[in-house]
Structures are given as C-alpha cells and as structure tokens.
Design an enzyme around this catalytic site. Structure first.
Site, mmCIF file in Angstrom:
data_model
loop_
_atom_site.group_PDB
_atom_site.id
_atom_site.type_symbol
_atom_site.label_atom_id
_atom_site.label_comp_id
_atom_site.label_asym_id
_atom_site.label_seq_id
_atom_site.Cartn_x
_atom_site.Cartn_y
_atom_site.Cartn_z
ATOM 1 N N HIS A 1 -40.891 37.891 26.165
ATOM 2 C CA HIS A 1 -40.218 39.064 26.730
ATOM 3 C C HIS A 1 -38.997 39.419 25.889
ATOM 4 C CE1 HIS A 1 -41.980 38.068 30.960
ATOM 5 N NE2 HIS A 1 -42.838 38.696 30.180
ATOM 6 N N ASP B 1 -17.134 40.705 6.075
ATOM 7 C CA ASP B 1 -18.252 39.973 6.689
ATOM 8 C C ASP B 1 -18.835 40.792 7.836
ATOM 9 O OD1 ASP B 1 -17.828 37.957 4.957
ATOM 10 O OD2 ASP B 1 -16.915 36.562 6.382
#
Length: 1092
Positions: free
Chosen positions: A751, A216
């Site tokens: 941002h 994974d």
C-alpha cells in the site's frame, strides 16, 4: 507506492531546470557523479571546473546526516577528492542499523560561507495541505527542526506569496536577505507543486552576496504522477534505500508491473534466506511478513512482495518463476520453505492465477527438490477449490511436498506450520465446493424478507430504516451517518459488467425489492441499455454517455461507484460532486496522484460527501448494499453470511483483508453489520474515525473491529475517542506492519500509505497506544480471531447480543460462464477451430506462439503453412509459397479482376467493396485454375496415363486442360514467372514427378500451338501437389484432401489481393473520376431476330 525518494542529483536537476525565482541560484548543473566505473580523465573533460575549483564530495545514496557520519569531504582539490574516495568507494559503511556499500558519490563546487549564511527549509505534504518549515540557522547542527523551525501551512489548492513568507517564516532573518529568501521559497514551493514533490528539504541553504546556493538536498516525488510530469521528469531512476541492493529481478518485476493492470511487487531482503513468500494482496503480504517475523524468522526472510489485481496466468508465471529462480541459487542446510498465501480474493480467479504458479513449479521441479523446498499454500476466493486441487496435484506428481489449505484454515496458520511452530494437519478439513453454496438444500425456495434485513440478533432495530443522521466533520455541510440502506440506488462509472452483475446477485440474495444499480455512465459509447440478470430474469440497465443525463433521469441515486482509471478518476469525481444528490462516492482506482486525492478530499468535505477510497475494493452492508466486487463472488457472500446483517462492524485499509475479516467475523460471531475498506493510499478519502464514529452511533452495531496498518497517525484518533468516552462500544484493533521495525533498511509495502516516516507511525507504537487506551489488541494477527470471539462471547453472555435463528437465503442461478469454469456443465461448441487460439496470454498459430513465429523467422510462407496446413513447413516450402504470392500479386490492369477493382474505385466505392468486386471475378476462366489443374494432372498421373493419352482423352471429351495456355506468352515468348519458379523447384524440391509430367504434356500441346504452354496457374498447381506429397509433413491422403478442398486457389486469391489493393490505392492517389466505357469500344447490334 506513491512517494518515492530520488537521489540528490536528480532533485537538484529538477530544481535547476524548473525553478522560477528572481533569486540568483548559483552553481546550476555543476555536479559530477562518481561510481566505480568512472573514468576521471573523461570526467574532467565533461566538467572542466573540477580542475579549477575547490570541491565537496559526498555519497548520494539516500543517507541521512552524512556530515555527522563523516561522509562529506570539503574544500578539496581533485586529487584530494580522489584520495578521500580511496578508502570509501566500494567499501561497507554502517548507517543506523543498515549496512551497505558506498558506490555512488556526488562532487560539487565548494562554497565558502559563514555560519550565519546557512538556513534550513523543508516542504512536506500532509492531508490538510503542505507544510513549509524554515529555520534561520541551518547546517549539520540544526537539531530538532520540528521544534525549532517556523511553520506555514499552505492549504490544499492555496498559494503563498512573498509577503506571507516574510511575515510568517523570515522573522529572524536579516532584512538584507529577506527578499531573496522570500522569492526563493515561493519559487521552491511552486516547483514542489508543479513537479508533484511530496517532500523537499534543503539543509543548508546558503545565501551570500552572490546569490543562493543549494548545498544539500533530500526529496521524494509522487511516482503516480508520472503520466502528468513525464515531460519534465524524464526517466527517473529511484534508488533503493541504503543497505539494500538494487537487484535486476526487482527491476524485471517492476517492469512487469508497469506493463500490467495488475499489481506485481518484489523486494529482496536476504537472497540467501530460507523463507520465501509469494503472497496475493497488498495487505495480506504485510500480514504474512509480520507473522514470519513474530515467529523469529526475520533473519531468514528472503523477500517481500505481492501479486494482486487479477494478474493473468502468464504474468503470474513470470512472477513465480522469478521467485523460484532466486530461491534455488544457493542451498540452505535446513532446506527452504515457500509460503504461497493470501486472503480471500474479491474478484481474482484463484485457479487461473495458480495455473501460472503450477507451470513455474513444474519448470523448476528438479532444483526445488535439490534445494529441499517445502511449499505451504493457503488461499480463498473465486474458484479457489479448483486452484488448491491443482496445486495439491502438482505436489503429488512432482514429489515436492506441497501442503494445501483453504478458507477453513486461519490465513497465517501456514506460517507456523512452515516454521515448525505448529503441526501440519494430515487431512485438512474439506471446504465445500463453490457450486454447493449455490444449491438450496433447505427445501425452501425463498426466505422471509424480515429474517434477512433485521440485525442478526433479537434486538429488532431495523437496518436501513433509520433516518440518514448526519455526523459532524468540520465541513461546511455534514456527512450522512448512514451511507447505505436497502433502498440505496447507485450509479456505476465504467463498463464494469461483472462487478454490476455481482451487485445485482447480492441484491437478489438479500431479497431487496429492486436492483441497487440504477444506471451506468460510460463516456466512450452512446446511450444504450445493457442486459443483466435479476435472479432468473433478464433486465435492462441504462448506460449514459454523460453524467448529467444519468443524474437528471435518476434523481433517487445517492451513491456513485467509480471504476474510472487513475487518469480520469479525478475529473470524473470532481464532476460527480457538482450534483447535490450524491452523498457517497467509492473510488476504486489505484495510483491517483496524492495532490489530486487531497483536492477531492477538500471538495468532499465542503460538500458533505463521504469518499471511500481511492485504491479500494469498496465496502459492504449485509442485507442492504455492496460496492462493486466487495465480498467476492456469491459463494463467499453465502459462506460469510453477508446476505443478512450481524452485530459487528469493521473498517480496514486493505480490500483483500476486508474479505478476510468477513471470513473471520462470520466464523467467530453472528456476522458483519457493515464493513468498509478505506483504501491503501496515504490519504484515503475517509479515515478510520469517520466510520468508527458512525458505528458507535448505530444502535445495531454492538462491537467494532479495526484493521489498521503502519503509516499515518489516524489510529491515535481512535485512542483519543476511547479515552474521551466518545467511543464506548468494544473495539478490537490490530495494526499490521509490525515487521517494519525489525528490518535493517526501509521497506515500502504494497500500500502506498504503508510506510512510517517517524516512530509514532510504526505499527508497534500504534498497537501499544491502542492497548493502553482500552482497545482489545491481540498479540499478533494470528490471535485476532480469538480476541474477536472472546469479546463477542462476552457480549452474548451479558445479553447485549442475542443470536437469532439462521435462515437460508434464496438461491441465485449460476452464470453459464462461471459454471463452465467450474466444470459443472458442458455444451457442444458452435464452432470448431484447429489453426489459432487467441484466448491465452499469447496468440497461438497451430500450436506455435506468436513469439516463436517471429523468433524462428518462418516468414509469411511459414505463417501461411501454420494457418492453412497446420504444419511447420520446411524452409524451402515457405520460400516457395512466398514466391507464388509474389508472382501472382498482379498481372496488369487489363485482366478482369483488376479491371473491376479499378471501375469500383473510380465509382467512389471503399477499399473493401472494390477489392470484393475484383475477387468475385476469380474462377475457372480467370485465376481459379490452380485447383483444377492440380486435380486434372494428379488424376492422370496417378492413374498411370501417359502424357499423350491424357491430351488425347481431354480432346476427345471436348474439355480444356486447366493450366495450359496463355493469351500472350508462348514457347517462343516464355513467361519468366514460370521460369523462375521452375528453377527454384528443380534446385530445392526433393521430387517433382507431377511437374515433370505436366512439362511433358506441355511439349505435346505446344507442338500443336506455341501458346499452349504450362501457365503460371498450372505450374503452381502441379508444383504444389509435389510439395505437399514430398515435403514429409503430409500423408498422401492429407495432401490430396488439401487439393480437393480448394487450398491451392487460395494462393492466387491471396497473392492477387495485394495487386487489387495496389490498383485501388493507385486510382485514389491519381484522383481518377467515374469510369464510363467508350461507346466506340462497344459493338451495338440489333437483336438477332430483328436483324434477320
């Protein structure tokens, strides 16, 4: 944003393609993706191993802890996989607070292994370097790896080796597996660096006797590094967080953003919501979302987005129409509201961007009224008054309720109005017009310098006169405590003339003795001087090609303002830091890869250089110095009283919000002493505490304002400094982004650094910590101004601040271009044109956009019709024009024009010179008969003169009939060019009276001499008159005028130009030498008087 999550499949593909390790990585590229559209028969053909091996299946949609959620099927055959998918594929699942549809799954081979063969490894970036975490027990029950795992910090620009990994990370690993794991981890780290990962986690990493298996994986990459890694990445698709769908409108805006120098962002949160936003600025967009959520609107908030960076009218229109289209698809029982907000812009022309929004509102006025949409507008910045006027006007003309407010209204007040929490003023206070600030109403032509350079209180400690103290930063060299003074000299990297002029105007209004800009550096031109204004006077500022020349000739420069692009900012900044005279660098560019920024930070710390940015507008020190576009245009400088220092210093991440702070502070206190916008990236060059501690050590600063935001932990350093007594001055602080904890799925704000990766990075947690530490923290941004006023008034009451008398600044003349933009002046134009307009988003030919030109397939003939005749001509007319160009394109090398072109080409002349030589031969004797033929035949026909009378008249007057006669062709040897044109005219023109008249004249002239035929020039001339008179696009007077002004000769000139260029290229290709005319082809004779 920069760090973006990628799918597990993409991450593994990167790893399998590019990892370099001696460890045997197994199951490379053995994965198959399943979606609702998957054809399993085709899938098995593409991946035959699916039929022969045991399998694992799991969703690949950025879901954490899939094992604990029961979302992994293991040890299944293909039928088992299909059965496992049956109740899950396209079904809703709940992960934490997020609900989403499971629709993308990954199938991989099942790897039989023991628990002892599972390991955990993770690499993630921080400001100091990259942390490698390793734990000898991996898998679903790994637990709190931060507490358990062994850690290795690899500093910026440092490498790791296998021995180092073994000693620090693999102490609990069996000896037989240490070598394999060490090689793999080193290879993984190198891959992480080379492909600009910011996060890479593998759990479990299985190591068996056969090799290494990556089971994974979760990863993020720095999307701003696309220009570096494109060849290795390919086209990366960034999936949305689980629980939020990927909408085509988001992809459309992302595509607009990618093609634009501006910033355009859109995230759909709830397409059925009634509250929609269209906010200018990355920081402001977060503040508006916060306020909506604070006032209970989180469930109805439909979108998050922002537009900034001076988008064009067309880009703003495209953005606005996307929002309006989305919000008018489903009705809401309570109607809908659209909040068009923003802080005070630094350099964006508000009126220009509002034009695009107004266009979109007009286009959607009917659905907007049907959906009962109310619009609330608040904006400030360059030319905002005109923008607000136009916006208010469109509300009146369309009947849509549009409420308009300017800088006199608190930025987020319109949210309360829109949601019914505060009354809507019937007549908002009228703000002064931009131009009013530039007019001296005091009667004084100047102001004493001292009144604008001392702090704006009775404490007369001089600003900028104190020595440049140093502050400790843990670096090998200390950084300057005072960044700017009245004597600061700067270099500007980049040809940013508007920003430089703004700096000079600021200098002048602050009564500086000299301009703050000493020189500019621009590598794409040679050394030269650029003209600017210093007040009323014109001055020259040198521009250098090389940084070294600029530094050598201007040793007093200690600040660099870099407008370099994101691609060149890193190299130019690293070059700048080679010069010890520079102690401050402002990097304006947004989108610099984080790995590059960290290298800049490391070098700056070593050299004692303060970095402001990247992704910033800069900073300002009233009365002393401003960086680039900081503070906006002169009207805002004056309105916010930035021409002289006050007593309040601030630091913000957002550039747009820094200008809003200028406004808030000027309205609630005696003004700003210094303000810095450190930038919105994850790793700004300097952090909050760098500047807050400078302000603490500056006597003239009496209170400090900090505008923090979600993401990062820098605000906790302020808490610590307050608790330890290092900061004793009052600190007013607010962190924006409080809405993030209310959303069910992760939202990346404008941002790059505005994203919390853990609970402590949320704005809510940081505001709580700051309040507990003793900072003055408002309940919301709405109350920020009130808290600042309260703290300021308390300092005044205590005598810490004694406000001084306000003195007016000197006036600065307004630039002509800006005065014209504001409609204050007018000037007669030097030129007039009616055929083309290139000023807008799209080129326009005679009122027709270039896009429409191509869509309409009008061809070259239609384009010529637009540019020459200002008309869209019928299709047959366009075809006729193209045929004329084709038949006049060339007539061999023997004619005078082609001959001249060939001679020039063989003399070594360039294309333009050779072409011009050929064109200059065109006149009545060669090729220029179109206009003359058209005039002669038209005059005779219009006067009712019979063809025979016309011929006899011309003969009697001793004049040639223009367009009649050919050197080679005759009635017996017809010119096929004329025949082709004649057939087309007879078949397509509604009438050809003048042509018929000319053909009757031809019958008469050819009866006298067979070569006196109607030649191609004559034919085009008379046929064109028929075209102009009968196509329906011109009056008779207009048609005659085009003939009179020489339009028809243009057809020959344009057509023959193609042939002349062909002759030029032919001679060059054949490499023909200088032409000299053979003497035996010249008849040499004596002057006539001598031969007699």
């Amino acid at each position: 944003m920069s760090a973006k999550a990628i799918s597990e499949q993409t991450g593994k593909e990167f790893l399998y393609k590019h990892i370099c390790t001696s460890a045997a990585v197994q199951n490379r590229f053995r994965y198959a993706s399943v979606t609702p559209e998957t054809d399993f028969d085709r899938l098995v053909q593409d991946h035959p191993w699916l039929k022969t091996e045991k399998l694992v299946v799991k969703p690949d949609q950025l879901i954490k802890r899939r094992g604990k959620l029961g979302l992994i099927g293991v040890n299944l055959d293909l039928n088992g996989v299909r059965e496992w998918l049956q109740p899950r594929l396209m079904r809703e699942a709940t992960v934490g607070k997020a609900k989403g549809i499971l629709k993308n799954f990954l199938i991989e081979p099942f790897v039989p292994h023991k628990q002892a063969e599972e390991f955990y490894v993770c690499i993630y970036a921080t400001r100091e370097g990259d942390h490698v975490l390793f734990h000898h027990e991996g898998g679903v029950d790994v637990g709190d790896v931060d507490a358990k795992a062994l850690k290795l910090l690899v500093g910026v620009d440092e490498k790791i080796g296998e021995e180092q990994v073994k000693k620090q990370l693999l102490v609990n690993v069996p000896d037989g597996k240490k070598a394999v794991l060490a090689s793999f981890i080193v290879g993984l780290f190198n891959l992480y660096e080379d492909l600009f990962f910011t996060y890479l986690e593998i759990n479990p990493l299985v190591v068996t006797k056969d090799g290494v298996y990556v089971l994974d994986m979760a990863a993020k990459i720095d999307a701003t590094a696309d220009y570096i890694c494109k060849a290795k990445w390919g086209d990366v698709e960034f999936p949305p967080p689980f629980g939020r769908e990927a909408y085509p409108e988001e992809a459309y805006i992302a595509d607009l953003d990618a093609k634009s120098g501006a910033s355009l962002k859109l995230t759909l949160l709830n397409p059925r919501g009634r509250i929609w936003t269209m906010v200018a600025g990355g920081g402001a967009s977060v503040v508006y979302s916060d306020t909506i959520c604070d006032l209970g609107g989180v469930e109805e908030l439909a979108n998050y987005g922002e537009y900034s960076g001076a988008p064009s009218e067309q880009q703003t229109y495209d953005y606005a129409k996307t929002i309006l289209s989305l919000m008018t698809r489903e009705k809401h029982p309570d109607g809908k509201v659209l909040i068009i907000g923003g802080s005070i812009a630094n350099f964006t022309n508000v009126a220009a961007t509002f034009k695009g929004i107004v266009r979109a509102i007009k286009d959607y006025q009917t659905p907007l009224k049907e959906h009962e949409v109310s619009i609330f507008v608040r904006r400030g910045g360059p030319n905002y008054q005109e923008g607000l006027r136009v916006m208010g006007e469109v509300g009146k003309t369309t009947g849509i309720p549009i409420h308009v407010f300017g800088t006199e209204t608190h930025m987020t007040a319109i949210v309360g109005m829109a949601l019914g929490h505060r009354p809507i003023p019937s007549e908002p206070p009228a703000a002064a017009h931009t131009a009013n600030f530039l007019l001296n109403t005091s009667g004084n032509t100047s102001t004493p310098v001292s009144s604008r350079t001392a702090s704006f209180s009775e404490s007369k400690a001089s600003v900028g006169a104190s020595p440049a103290k140093k502050v400790k930063s843990g670096a090998s060299r200390e950084k300057a405590a005072t960044l700017f003074s009245r004597h600061t000299k700067a270099l500007v990297w980049g040809m940013q003339t508007r920003a430089v002029q703004g700096m000079l105007d600021f200098d002048y209004v602050c009564s500086r003795d000299e301009p703050s800009v000493a020189a500019m550096v621009y590598p794409f031109t040679g050394d030269h001087k650029q003209k600017f204004y210093w007040g009323h006077k014109e001055i020259l500022i040198p521009v250098y090609k090389n940084m070294s020349d600029a530094m050598r000739k201007h040793p007093d420069v200690d600040v660099l303002i870099s407008f370099a692009s994101l691609r060149s900012a890193f190299d130019s900044t690293m070059e700048t830091m080679q010069y010890p005279q520079i102690h401050t660098i402002a990097i304006i560019a947004e989108g610099i890869p984080e790995a590059h920024t960290r290298k800049i930070i490391k070098a700056a710390d070593e050299k004692g250089v303060t970095i402001i940015g990247p992704a910033t507008v800069g900073g300002i020190k009233p009365g002393c110095f401003k960086i680039g576009n900081t503070g906006g245009m002169l009207d805002n400088i004056l309105a916010s009283r930035l021409y002289r220092p006050g007593s309040v210093a601030y630091v913000s991440r957002s550039g747009g919000m820094s200008n809003e702070l200028n406004n808030i502070i000027s309205r609630t206190t005696n003004g700003v002493f210094e303000g810095v916008a450190i930038g919105g990236d994850r790793y700004p060059g300097s952090v909050f505490t760098d500047h807050v501690l400078r302000y603490q050590d500056t006597p003239d600063v009496k209170m400090i304002v900090v505008l923090g935001e979600i993401g990062g932990t820098e605000e906790y350093k302020i808490c610590q400094a307050i608790k330890e007594g290092r900061i004793t001055k009052p600190v007013v602080c607010w962190c924006i982004g409080t809405c993030a904890t209310m959303f069910s799925s992760e939202v990346q704000f404008g941002h790059a650094g505005a994203c919390a990766s853990q609970a402590s990075e949320t704005a809510v947690a940081k505001n709580k910590a700051l309040r507990e530490a003793g900072a003055h923290v408002p309940k919301s941004f709405d109350e920020l101004g009130d808290v600042i006023r309260t703290v300021y008034n308390d300092l005044v009451a205590k005598g810490v601040i004694v406000p001084a008398e306000e003195m007016p600044p000197p006036t600065v003349p307004m630039d002509y271009s800006w005065a014209r933009e504001l409609g204050l002046i007018r000037k007669p134009a030097s030129f007039m044109t009616s055929i083309c307009d290139e000023r807008g988003q799209e080129l326009i030919y005679a009122g027709m956009t270039i896009t429409e030109v191509f869509k309409s397939e009008i061809g070259l003939g239609g384009t010529l019709g637009l540019l020459w005749f200002q008309r869209r001509l019928p299709r047959y007319a366009c075809q006729f024009i193209e045929m004329c160009l084709m038949v006049t394109a060339d007539h061999g090398p023997a004619v005078s024009g082609a001959h001249n072109t060939i001679v020039c080409a063989r003399a070594g002349k360039d294309l333009i010179s050779s072409l011009t030589s050929g064109l200059l031969t065109i006149g009545d004797r060669f090729g220029g008969a179109l206009d003359a033929a058209a005039k002669q035949f038209s005059k005779a026909f219009d006067s009712g003169m019979l063809p025979m009378e016309f011929v006899n008249k011309m003969k009697k007057e001793g004049r040639l009939i223009m367009g009649i006669g050919h050197r080679v062709k005759s009635i017996n040897n017809p010119d096929m060019r004329v025949q082709i044109l004649k057939d087309f005219v007879k078949q397509n023109f509604p009438s050809s009276q003048l042509l018929d008249y000319a053909l009757d004249v031809e019958k008469i002239t050819t009866s006298k001499k067979p070569n006196l035929i109607l030649n191609v020039d004559g034919f085009i001339g008379v046929a064109f008159v028929d075209l102009l008179r009968t196509c329906g696009g011109f009056t008779r007077d207009e048609a005659d005028e085009f003939v009179e002004i020489g339009a028809l000769n243009g057809i020959f000139v344009l057509g023959r130009t193609m042939g002349f260029i062909g002759h030029y290229l032919d001679q060059k290709r054949l490499k023909q030498g200088l032409y000299r005319h053979p003497w035996d082809d010249i008849s040499y004779v004596l002057p006539e008087h001598m031969s007699m």
